[in-house]
Every structure is written in C-alpha cells, then in structure tokens.
Design a protein around this motif. Structure first.
Motif, PDB file in Angstrom:
ATOM      1  N   UNK A 117       0.839  -1.156   0.195  1.00  0.00           N
ATOM      2  CA  UNK A 117      -0.021   0.071  -0.042  1.00  0.00           C
ATOM      3  C   UNK A 117       0.814   1.525  -0.100  1.00  0.00           C
ATOM      4  N   UNK A 118       2.099   1.177  -0.182  1.00  0.00           N
ATOM      5  CA  UNK A 118       3.086   2.145   0.221  1.00  0.00           C
ATOM      6  C   UNK A 118       3.935   2.235  -0.800  1.00  0.00           C
ATOM      7  N   UNK A 119       4.512   1.167  -1.242  1.00  0.00           N
ATOM      8  CA  UNK A 119       5.933   1.270  -2.355  1.00  0.00           C
ATOM      9  C   UNK A 119       5.074   0.462  -3.490  1.00  0.00           C
ATOM     10  N   UNK A 120       5.768   1.147  -4.631  1.00  0.00           N
ATOM     11  CA  UNK A 120       5.536   0.390  -6.005  1.00  0.00           C
ATOM     12  C   UNK A 120       6.322  -0.562  -5.900  1.00  0.00           C
ATOM     13  N   UNK A 121       5.966  -1.709  -6.610  1.00  0.00           N
ATOM     14  CA  UNK A 121       6.572  -2.932  -6.842  1.00  0.00           C
ATOM     15  C   UNK A 121       6.851  -3.086  -8.628  1.00  0.00           C
ATOM     16  N   UNK A 122       7.987  -3.857  -8.708  1.00  0.00           N
ATOM     17  CA  UNK A 122       8.046  -4.034 -10.315  1.00  0.00           C
ATOM     18  C   UNK A 122       6.808  -4.829 -10.861  1.00  0.00           C
ATOM     19  N   UNK A 123       5.928  -5.596  -9.969  1.00  0.00           N
ATOM     20  CA  UNK A 123       4.780  -6.255 -10.562  1.00  0.00           C
ATOM     21  C   UNK A 123       3.596  -5.457 -10.803  1.00  0.00           C
ATOM     22  N   UNK A 124       3.802  -3.779 -10.295  1.00  0.00           N
ATOM     23  CA  UNK A 124       2.879  -2.878 -10.332  1.00  0.00           C
ATOM     24  C   UNK A 124       3.105  -2.260 -11.928  1.00  0.00           C
ATOM     25  N   UNK A 125       4.365  -2.357 -12.291  1.00  0.00           N
ATOM     26  CA  UNK A 125       4.518  -1.434 -13.642  1.00  0.00           C
ATOM     27  C   UNK A 125       4.981  -2.311 -14.767  1.00  0.00           C
ATOM     28  N   UNK A 126       5.044  -3.697 -14.404  1.00  0.00           N
ATOM     29  CA  UNK A 126       5.750  -4.691 -15.472  1.00  0.00           C
ATOM     30  C   UNK A 126       4.806  -5.939 -15.430  1.00  0.00           C
TER      31      UNK A 126
ATOM     32  N   UNK B 197      15.296  -7.879 -16.080  1.00  0.00           N
ATOM     33  CA  UNK B 197      16.404  -8.595 -15.806  1.00  0.00           C
ATOM     34  C   UNK B 197      17.150  -8.395 -14.239  1.00  0.00           C
ATOM     35  N   UNK B 198      16.946  -9.526 -13.608  1.00  0.00           N
ATOM     36  CA  UNK B 198      17.715  -9.195 -12.054  1.00  0.00           C
ATOM     37  C   UNK B 198      16.828  -8.570 -11.182  1.00  0.00           C
ATOM     38  N   UNK B 199      15.453  -8.417 -11.729  1.00  0.00           N
ATOM     39  CA  UNK B 199      14.683  -7.708 -10.847  1.00  0.00           C
ATOM     40  C   UNK B 199      13.164  -8.605 -10.658  1.00  0.00           C
ATOM     41  N   UNK B 200      12.946  -9.385  -9.588  1.00  0.00           N
ATOM     42  CA  UNK B 200      11.568 -10.093  -9.403  1.00  0.00           C
ATOM     43  C   UNK B 200      10.544  -9.235  -9.427  1.00  0.00           C
ATOM     44  N   UNK B 201       9.238  -9.563  -9.355  1.00  0.00           N
ATOM     45  CA  UNK B 201       8.055  -8.888  -9.514  1.00  0.00           C
ATOM     46  C   UNK B 201       7.736  -8.136  -8.074  1.00  0.00           C
ATOM     47  N   UNK B 202       8.330  -8.868  -7.232  1.00  0.00           N
ATOM     48  CA  UNK B 202       8.142  -8.234  -5.656  1.00  0.00           C
ATOM     49  C   UNK B 202       9.399  -7.165  -5.369  1.00  0.00           C
ATOM     50  N   UNK B 203      10.180  -6.769  -6.157  1.00  0.00           N
ATOM     51  CA  UNK B 203      11.226  -6.045  -5.799  1.00  0.00           C
ATOM     52  C   UNK B 203      10.526  -4.706  -6.052  1.00  0.00           C
ATOM     53  N   UNK B 204      11.126  -3.614  -5.221  1.00  0.00           N
ATOM     54  CA  UNK B 204      10.715  -2.227  -5.042  1.00  0.00           C
ATOM     55  C   UNK B 204      11.119  -1.498  -6.333  1.00  0.00           C
ATOM     56  N   UNK B 205      10.193  -0.898  -6.735  1.00  0.00           N
ATOM     57  CA  UNK B 205      10.508   0.119  -8.091  1.00  0.00           C
ATOM     58  C   UNK B 205      10.548   1.463  -7.274  1.00  0.00           C
ATOM     59  N   UNK B 206       9.711   1.858  -6.382  1.00  0.00           N
ATOM     60  CA  UNK B 206       9.721   3.072  -6.090  1.00  0.00           C
ATOM     61  C   UNK B 206       9.272   3.232  -4.487  1.00  0.00           C
ATOM     62  N   UNK B 207       9.883   3.406  -3.573  1.00  0.00           N
ATOM     63  CA  UNK B 207       9.713   3.913  -2.240  1.00  0.00           C
ATOM     64  C   UNK B 207       8.568   4.942  -2.115  1.00  0.00           C
ATOM     65  N   UNK B 208       7.451   4.525  -1.504  1.00  0.00           N
ATOM     66  CA  UNK B 208       6.178   5.420  -1.173  1.00  0.00           C
ATOM     67  C   UNK B 208       5.761   5.921  -2.545  1.00  0.00           C
ATOM     68  N   UNK B 209       5.981   5.337  -3.508  1.00  0.00           N
ATOM     69  CA  UNK B 209       5.223   5.675  -4.701  1.00  0.00           C
ATOM     70  C   UNK B 209       3.845   5.282  -4.789  1.00  0.00           C
ATOM     71  N   UNK B 210       3.238   4.612  -3.957  1.00  0.00           N
ATOM     72  CA  UNK B 210       1.935   4.206  -3.878  1.00  0.00           C
ATOM     73  C   UNK B 210       1.079   4.751  -2.800  1.00  0.00           C
TER      74      UNK B 210
END
Length: 275
Positions: free
Chosen positions: A161-170, A175-188
């Motif tokens: 509910x706080x961070x944007x994860x790779x799975x939220x945008x892709x 490469x090297x980034x799973x779906x639950x890796x953080x794309x943006x802290x506090x972006x959500x």
C-alpha cells in the motif's frame, strides 16, 4: 576478577559492557541518554552495582562514541582511555562473527560503514539515514518517536500500500529484478494511508536505504558479508528486508548476538588487543 569496561556514549543512548579476561561479554546494558555525562556516570554506577563489580576489579575503562568527547577526566578515578569508534565497530563485530572480510554497518542515529579486511579496519563512508531518520519522520507522521511503538504498528501494515513494486508497472520480471522488488519507495502512498501502513513504509524505507548503500560501498571489494550492528538491527522487520536484499544481490547479512553493543565491546577489546 579483572575486567575491562567498554562504554559507547551515543547521542541518544549509552551502552556499557564488561569484557572478562576470558573474553566473555558480561551483562551488557543500555541506558537512554539525555545528557552524555550524567547518563555515563549513572549507567556505570548501575552496571557495577547490578553485577557486583568492585572498582578495584576494573582494569580499564574504554570510552567511545560521539558523547565521549565530553568526558575529559578518569571515570570514578579509574584508568580511562578513548577508543576510535570505527575501529571499535569492527572489533566488536568480529568478536561475535568470525569473518576475516566483511562490511560492518553501524545503524545508529545515522549509518556508518566500516570495511574489515583481515587486520585492516577502516571507515569508508556512510549515509545520514538511520534511527534518527525513523524517529523524526515518525514524529511528523505518526505523532510518536518511540521506535518500539512504530515497529509494533508496522506489524499490521501492508508494504504494497506504500511502495510501487516491479509487478505494479511491468507484466513480466525485469532482468535481475523479480516482481516483488521495489520500483519506488512511497510511490503508492495515499493521502489517507493508515498509521500501520505509514509505519511499515517508514521502516522499510530506512532499512532498504541502508542495505542499498552498504552493498554499493562494497562494489569492487569482493566482499559479500555484511554485519549489521546498532539498535536498528533489533527491529523485527529487519529479517524480511535483509532476506529480500540477500536474494536480490546474492549477499549475506549477519546480525551478531550482541549487535546493539558491538561498539562498546570493540572499545574494550581495543585495550585488550593493545596489551
């Protein structure tokens, strides 16, 4: 019984340990510091009393930490010296974790990073993110700077509910980034975010920033072991953040048994090593 006392006089806390001749750590204690001089003498007196240690049993008092600059006379008339804080960090971490090469990450009010390569212990940098950051932002957003209270709140929070994860945008892992890796802290984060979500967001931001800075500091060294010391290492959320970072970067995070007291332990050991 001869004992060397190590005292880490920090900005917000004073930590005291004793190191016996056998190398055993004796009853570490932590006292909240409002004034470094008063807290040191009060904590030291309590430590001696609680552990039935006589002044004549104390071989040396070793001071370290930023607050030690205010202490310019022997403590209770005992032989007193000062230990370089970053060397103490390294020695204390090595006492609990038997590694020859490691990065020691001291998570205090801010964060300092020490490279230990066999007998070469040196401070290589740090970031102004740490317990002070967590307390200050919690004071603004949660109306408390009690880290234990914030940690308890965070247990019921949802980091998605706080961070944007790779799975939220892709639609697929990068490469090297799973779906639950953080794309943006506090972006959500939403304007009506719950206190629980805010708490987990703050803790995750501070811990992940420290982990990322630590890993970047090790590039080119070949070091994959990170020893996390200081009060923040006791947060229950560390386990989840450290595990996620380990998987992402193929590294290993260690939290020593006496993680919160490693600097005080190292101060005492610096005298023993010199002997």
């Amino acid at each position: 019984m001869a004992i060397v006392i190590g005292i880490d006089v920090g900005i917000s806390t004073t930590k005291i340990v004793g190191i016996a001749d056998s190398g055993i750590v004796v009853s570490p204690i932590r006292i909240k510091a409002t004034d470094p001089v008063s807290s040191l003498y009060g904590a030291f007196g309590k430590y001696l009393y609680d552990n039935h240690i006589k002044l004549s049993d104390v071989e040396r008092v070793m001071l370290t930490g930023v607050g030690s600059a205010y202490i310019n006379s022997p403590v209770y008339g005992l032989p007193t010296e000062k230990a370089e804080e970053f060397i103490a960090d390294g020695l204390g971490a090595r006492h609990d974790i038997n590694l020859e090469r490691m990065m020691v990450v001291s998570m205090g009010t801010g964060t300092s990073i020490i490279k230990c390569d066999h007998d070469d212990i040196r401070h290589i940098g740090g970031i102004g993110v740490g317990g002070g950051t967590l307390q200050g932002l919690s004071r603004l957003l949660l109306q408390t700077d009690d880290i234990k209270q914030v940690s308890t709140l965070a247990e019921a929070g949802n980091i998605a509910n706080i961070n944007v994860l790779i799975g939220d945008i892709s639609a697929h892992p990068l490469p090297g980034l799973p779906m639950d890796a953080i794309a943006s802290l506090w972006g959500n984060a939403k304007s009506n975010a719950s206190p629980e979500d805010i708490a987990i967001g703050l803790i995750w931001m501070v811990l992940q920033s420290i982990c990322s800075a630590s890993i970047l500091s090790s590039l080119g060294s070949g070091i994959k072991d990170f020893v996390m010391i200081g009060h923040l290492s006791q947060l229950p959320q560390c386990q989840r953040v450290f595990l996620a970072t380990e998987k992402l970067y193929n590294v290993c995070f260690h939290v020593p048994e006496h993680a919160e007291f490693c600097t005080a332990i190292g101060a005492a050991l610096s005298y023993k090593n010199k002997k």
